[in-house]
Design a protein around this motif. Structure first.
Motif, mmCIF file in Angstrom:
data_model
loop_
_atom_site.group_PDB
_atom_site.id
_atom_site.type_symbol
_atom_site.label_atom_id
_atom_site.label_comp_id
_atom_site.label_asym_id
_atom_site.label_seq_id
_atom_site.Cartn_x
_atom_site.Cartn_y
_atom_site.Cartn_z
ATOM 1 N N ILE A 142 -8.139 -3.951 89.915
ATOM 2 C CA ILE A 142 -7.023 -4.520 89.160
ATOM 3 C C ILE A 142 -6.679 -5.915 89.665
ATOM 4 C CG2 ILE A 142 -4.556 -4.246 88.676
ATOM 5 C CD1 ILE A 142 -5.025 -1.211 88.719
ATOM 6 N N ALA A 143 -6.822 -6.132 90.972
ATOM 7 C CA ALA A 143 -6.407 -7.402 91.563
ATOM 8 C C ALA A 143 -7.381 -8.547 91.304
ATOM 9 C CB ALA A 143 -6.219 -7.228 93.074
ATOM 10 N N VAL A 144 -8.677 -8.243 91.206
ATOM 11 C CA VAL A 144 -9.694 -9.302 91.092
ATOM 12 C C VAL A 144 -9.972 -9.589 89.612
ATOM 13 C CG1 VAL A 144 -12.026 -10.004 91.696
ATOM 14 C CG2 VAL A 144 -10.714 -8.564 93.264
ATOM 15 N N PRO A 145 -9.857 -10.833 89.159
ATOM 16 C CA PRO A 145 -10.141 -11.160 87.747
ATOM 17 C C PRO A 145 -11.613 -10.950 87.401
ATOM 18 C CG PRO A 145 -8.948 -12.947 88.853
ATOM 19 C CD PRO A 145 -9.407 -12.002 89.915
ATOM 20 N N ASN A 146 -11.879 -10.656 86.128
ATOM 21 C CA ASN A 146 -13.261 -10.367 85.730
ATOM 22 C C ASN A 146 -14.181 -11.579 85.867
ATOM 23 O OD1 ASN A 146 -12.388 -11.855 83.486
ATOM 24 N ND2 ASN A 146 -12.039 -10.003 82.281
ATOM 25 N N PHE A 147 -13.659 -12.799 85.655
ATOM 26 C CA PHE A 147 -14.540 -13.961 85.788
ATOM 27 C C PHE A 147 -14.938 -14.180 87.253
ATOM 28 C CE2 PHE A 147 -10.331 -15.802 86.374
ATOM 29 C CZ PHE A 147 -10.507 -16.689 87.415
ATOM 30 N N TRP A 148 -14.037 -13.812 88.185
ATOM 31 C CA TRP A 148 -14.363 -13.930 89.605
ATOM 32 C C TRP A 148 -15.404 -12.880 89.994
ATOM 33 C CZ3 TRP A 148 -14.124 -17.478 93.098
ATOM 34 C CH2 TRP A 148 -14.219 -17.156 94.452
ATOM 35 N N ILE A 149 -15.285 -11.687 89.432
ATOM 36 C CA ILE A 149 -16.307 -10.663 89.651
ATOM 37 C C ILE A 149 -17.647 -11.153 89.118
ATOM 38 C CG2 ILE A 149 -17.034 -8.320 89.039
ATOM 39 C CD1 ILE A 149 -14.092 -7.557 88.897
ATOM 40 N N GLY A 150 -17.624 -11.826 87.963
ATOM 41 C CA GLY A 150 -18.845 -12.382 87.399
ATOM 42 C C GLY A 150 -19.500 -13.389 88.333
ATOM 43 N N LEU A 151 -18.699 -14.268 88.924
ATOM 44 C CA LEU A 151 -19.243 -15.256 89.864
ATOM 45 C C LEU A 151 -19.843 -14.579 91.091
ATOM 46 C CD1 LEU A 151 -16.424 -17.968 89.690
ATOM 47 C CD2 LEU A 151 -18.723 -18.116 88.729
ATOM 48 N N LEU A 152 -19.161 -13.540 91.593
ATOM 49 C CA LEU A 152 -19.685 -12.811 92.750
ATOM 50 C C LEU A 152 -21.003 -12.107 92.409
ATOM 51 C CD1 LEU A 152 -16.411 -11.222 94.204
ATOM 52 C CD2 LEU A 152 -17.663 -13.209 95.050
ATOM 53 N N LEU A 153 -21.095 -11.570 91.199
ATOM 54 C CA LEU A 153 -22.330 -10.911 90.779
ATOM 55 C C LEU A 153 -23.471 -11.921 90.659
ATOM 56 C CD1 LEU A 153 -20.963 -8.452 88.065
ATOM 57 C CD2 LEU A 153 -21.895 -7.851 90.302
ATOM 58 N N ILE A 154 -23.163 -13.113 90.175
ATOM 59 C CA ILE A 154 -24.200 -14.150 90.078
ATOM 60 C C ILE A 154 -24.706 -14.531 91.467
ATOM 61 C CG2 ILE A 154 -24.604 -16.576 89.496
ATOM 62 C CD1 ILE A 154 -22.778 -16.195 87.089
ATOM 63 N N LEU A 155 -23.761 -14.721 92.409
ATOM 64 C CA LEU A 155 -24.151 -15.119 93.762
ATOM 65 C C LEU A 155 -24.877 -14.003 94.500
ATOM 66 C CD1 LEU A 155 -20.918 -17.027 94.879
ATOM 67 C CD2 LEU A 155 -23.135 -18.008 94.315
ATOM 68 N N GLY A 156 -24.358 -12.769 94.398
ATOM 69 C CA GLY A 156 -24.909 -11.680 95.191
ATOM 70 C C GLY A 156 -26.103 -10.995 94.560
ATOM 71 N N VAL A 157 -26.024 -10.684 93.268
ATOM 72 C CA VAL A 157 -27.069 -9.885 92.625
ATOM 73 C C VAL A 157 -28.144 -10.770 91.994
ATOM 74 C CG1 VAL A 157 -27.534 -8.129 90.873
ATOM 75 C CG2 VAL A 157 -25.414 -8.031 92.198
ATOM 76 N N ALA A 158 -27.707 -11.806 91.249
ATOM 77 C CA ALA A 158 -28.684 -12.641 90.553
ATOM 78 C C ALA A 158 -29.401 -13.599 91.515
ATOM 79 C CB ALA A 158 -27.996 -13.419 89.438
ATOM 80 N N LEU A 159 -28.621 -14.386 92.286
ATOM 81 C CA LEU A 159 -29.235 -15.351 93.196
ATOM 82 C C LEU A 159 -29.701 -14.700 94.488
ATOM 83 C CD1 LEU A 159 -26.801 -18.395 92.762
ATOM 84 C CD2 LEU A 159 -29.092 -18.108 91.806
ATOM 85 N N GLY A 160 -28.871 -13.800 95.052
ATOM 86 C CA GLY A 160 -29.209 -13.184 96.335
ATOM 87 C C GLY A 160 -30.355 -12.190 96.240
ATOM 88 N N LEU A 161 -30.262 -11.248 95.327
ATOM 89 C CA LEU A 161 -31.281 -10.205 95.208
ATOM 90 C C LEU A 161 -32.338 -10.521 94.156
ATOM 91 C CD1 LEU A 161 -28.922 -7.078 95.387
ATOM 92 C CD2 LEU A 161 -30.249 -8.116 97.240
ATOM 93 N N GLY A 162 -32.010 -11.389 93.221
ATOM 94 C CA GLY A 162 -32.966 -11.756 92.183
ATOM 95 C C GLY A 162 -33.244 -10.668 91.172
#
Length: 317
Positions: A142-162
């Motif tokens: 509830i506390a974290v906005p969805n666009f911030w979650i999106g940025l974290l997913l890009i950094l961690g899952v897309a760029l980090g893990l590929g």
């Protein structure tokens, strides 16, 4: 026959609300600052050139005539022509819906798939490890906005893990696999905040029903804890869950505007943002009206689902 009459009355009410909403949307957008013709031609354009473009776009006509013209076009299935793209608005919206609707559907499925098992499990074992996990997940989601979650997913899952691409959409012509793969991370970003709310509602609803007399009676007659939970408690706890799920649809649609821009998806949210920044009034009007229609239809469907979940409501309204 009474059911048919009730349905006709509710559909009539939906159309009346949609008509009022169209007038409000039109007036609010017209009141927004900025002239589309001036924006399209630039600040250095001559006044007579701006006036000629306003006449070509029909912006010099009286407000009432422009509203009635827009409304008449909607009845005929004509949404007008985009000022910016110089193409029918209906085609623009349809192309973008092919991205936004699957994205929203995936987000709904993910939020339900996360929230229902987690909420039921947490309610079945209050103060246990799963309940603690559900509480932490709800608070963080509830506390974290969805666009911030999106940025974290890009950094961690897309760029980090590929595992996925960082953004963009290959189109359905490239195949269902690549297209769905491009929507996975945006759907997760949309789903997590909604799943957090739905988990909390599910937990509270299941605990409330579990304390009802008919559940205690069923247990006293020898029904096991798990059978009582899934046969009686969960089905009777679904009404508030479905209500919350219906209320979440507008938040998913509005959240798609930000998430689609984060992941550079060519969806309806991106179209609305671009049209608003370019003062493409006809596109903005139709997109906002479409959002309103979706919300009304979802609420209509949720109201109909109530009578399916609770037979006591079938003879009312």
């Amino acid at each position: 026959m009474p059911a048919l009459t009730r349905s006709a009355r509710r559909i009539g009410g939906l159309l009346a609300v949609l008509l009022i909403a169209s007038l409000v949307i039109f007036l609010l957008i017209e009141a927004a600052p900025g002239d589309p013709a001036s924006i399209m031609l630039g600040t250095s354009a001559a006044p007579d050139t701006v006036a000629a473009l306003r006449a070509e776009l029909g912006l010099n006509r009286p407000l009432a005539l422009r509203y009635l013209s827009w409304l008449g076009g909607l009845v005929r299935g004509d949404m007008g022509v985009s000022y910016t793209y110089d193409t029918p608005v209906a085609g623009l919206i349809l192309d973008r819906l092919l991205v936004t609707l699957p994205l929203t559907a995936m987000a709904v499925v993910l939020s339900v798939a996360i929230a229902l098992p987690l909420g039921v499990w947490a309610a079945n074992r209050p103060n246990g490890p799963v309940d603690t996990l559900a509480s932490v997940f709800s608070q963080v989601g509830i506390a974290v906005p969805n666009f911030w979650i999106g940025l974290l997913l890009i950094l961690g899952v897309a760029l980090g893990l590929g595992w996925f691409t960082t953004g963009g959409f290959p189109g359905w012509g490239a195949g269902a696999g690549p297209a769905i793969g491009a929507l996975v991370l945006p759907a997760i970003a949309l789903a997590i905040p909604q799943a957090a709310v739905l988990t909390r509602v599910t937990r509270a609803a299941v605990i409330e029903v579990a304390n009802e007399d008919f559940i205690r009676t069923a247990r006293a007659k020898g029904l096991s804890r798990s059978r009582a939970l899934w046969r009686h408690t969960v089905p009777n706890a679904l009404l508030p869950v479905v209500t919350m799920l219906g209320l979440q649809i507008p938040f998913l649609i509005s959240g798609a505007v930000l998430v689609e821009n984060v992941f550079t998806l060519p969806g309806i949210g991106t179209l609305a943002y671009q049209a608003l920044s370019q003062r493409d009034l006809i596109v903005v009007q139709n997109v906002v009206l479409l959002f309103t229609l979706i919300v009304l239809v979802v609420n209509f469907a949720v109201d109909g689902l109530y009578s399916v979940l609770d037979p006591r409501l079938r003879g009312r309204t």
